[in-house]
Design an enzyme around this catalytic site. Structure first.
Site, PDB file in Angstrom:
ATOM      1  N   SER A  16       0.956  -1.366   0.059  1.00 23.53           N
ATOM      2  CA  SER A  16       0.006   0.506   0.216  1.00 23.53           C
ATOM      3  C   SER A  16       1.048   1.163   0.127  1.00 23.53           C
ATOM      4  CB  SER A  16      -0.635   0.131   1.361  1.00 23.53           C
ATOM      5  OG  SER A  16      -1.924  -0.967   1.215  1.00 23.53           O
ATOM      6  N   HIS A  30      -3.552   7.472  -4.145  1.00 27.88           N
ATOM      7  CA  HIS A  30      -3.136   5.814  -3.212  1.00 27.88           C
ATOM      8  C   HIS A  30      -3.702   4.532  -4.156  1.00 27.88           C
ATOM      9  CE1 HIS A  30      -6.568   2.591  -2.225  1.00 27.88           C
ATOM     10  NE2 HIS A  30      -5.560   2.309  -1.040  1.00 27.88           N
ATOM     11  N   GLY A 190      -5.675  -7.086  17.580  1.00 24.03           N
ATOM     12  CA  GLY A 190      -3.782  -7.213  18.123  1.00 24.03           C
ATOM     13  C   GLY A 190      -3.200  -6.447  16.699  1.00 24.03           C
ATOM     14  N   TYR A 193      -2.698  -0.451  14.606  1.00 25.79           N
ATOM     15  CA  TYR A 193      -4.050   0.065  14.382  1.00 25.79           C
ATOM     16  C   TYR A 193      -3.225   1.816  13.470  1.00 25.79           C
ATOM     17  CZ  TYR A 193      -6.738  -2.605  17.229  1.00 25.79           C
ATOM     18  OH  TYR A 193      -7.057  -3.860  17.523  1.00 25.79           O
TER      19      TYR A 193
END
Length: 231
Positions: A16, A30, A190, A193
């Protein structure tokens, strides 16, 4: 991944990139390309149960340059056409639908291509699909970097910078409210983030009932975002 006989192994990989330029004349971009496999190790002959590709690339300018938009889309169209005649029109339409902001009734940007669950077929085996996705990755630099080079040193005003921040507020709205990748990441226990939120701009702005001057550059792109165009 679970089924009646128990949990299945899976493998995921992807790449990404998001770029939010400082200069409001240079567009945000993007891209994301990913691959997913599911295994059943009890099947020693052919343990891979399923696999698919997903991803795409899209452009979000603050101020619309029609030659830049055409340049970006035509590079994506060229790589799509080299692999399948329906890829570009199908994936462009999918991109226009996916990056729509429902509560604003406008697009996040001027689109590009987007696809998901692209599974191998007799016509397009997994090796050919990988060549297509790799081609999409290879075309990123020639599709985008010239747009930055031609715009990054242009002068801009405080008003232009303010409009850039307003548009980045819309970018943040889409990513936080509607983006499937963000939602999936938040549901993964988990997960990193901060990495999931890497696509957000560093700064953004919201103004109460923001109005733009009719027939201004800001009004021009606002109207285009309401109705996706062919490039």
């Amino acid at each position: 991944v679970k089924q009646e006989k128990g949990e299945l192994e899976f493998y995921v990989c992807g790449i990404s990139l998001v770029n939010h330029p400082v200069n409001p004349n240079a567009p945000t971009v993007h891209f994301n390309y990913r691959y997913f496999e599911i295994y059943d190790r009890s099947n020693t002959t052919n343990p891979r149960l399923a696999c698919w590709f997903g991803g795409g690339s899209d452009l979000t300018p603050t101020y619309l340059s029609e030659p830049d938009a055409t340049h970006f889309h035509q590079h994506l169209k060229k790589v799509c056409d080299a692999h399948h005649p329906t890829y570009y029109p199908t994936f462009k339409h999918w991109c226009d639908q996916y990056f729509h902001i429902p509560h604003r009734d406008e697009a996040r940007g001027i689109g590009g291509i987007f696809f998901d669950d692209l599974e191998p077929t007799k016509e397009m085996p997994v090796e050919d699909l990988f060549k297509f996705v790799r081609g999409c990755g290879d075309v990123f630099i020639p599709s985008y970097v010239p747009l930055v080079v031609r715009n990054m040193d242009k002068p801009y005003t405080a008003q232009m910078k303010e409009w850039q921040q307003v548009r980045r507020g819309r970018y943040a709205e889409f990513n936080l409210l509607y983006d499937r990748g963000t939602k999936f990441g938040f549901q993964t226990k988990g997960a990193n983030y901060e990495a999931i939120l890497m696509s957000l701009p560093l700064t953004a702005r919201w103004e109460y009932k923001k109005k733009v001057e009719e027939d201004s550059d800001e009004d021009f792109i606002q109207k285009v975002l309401k109705r996706p165009r062919e490039w």
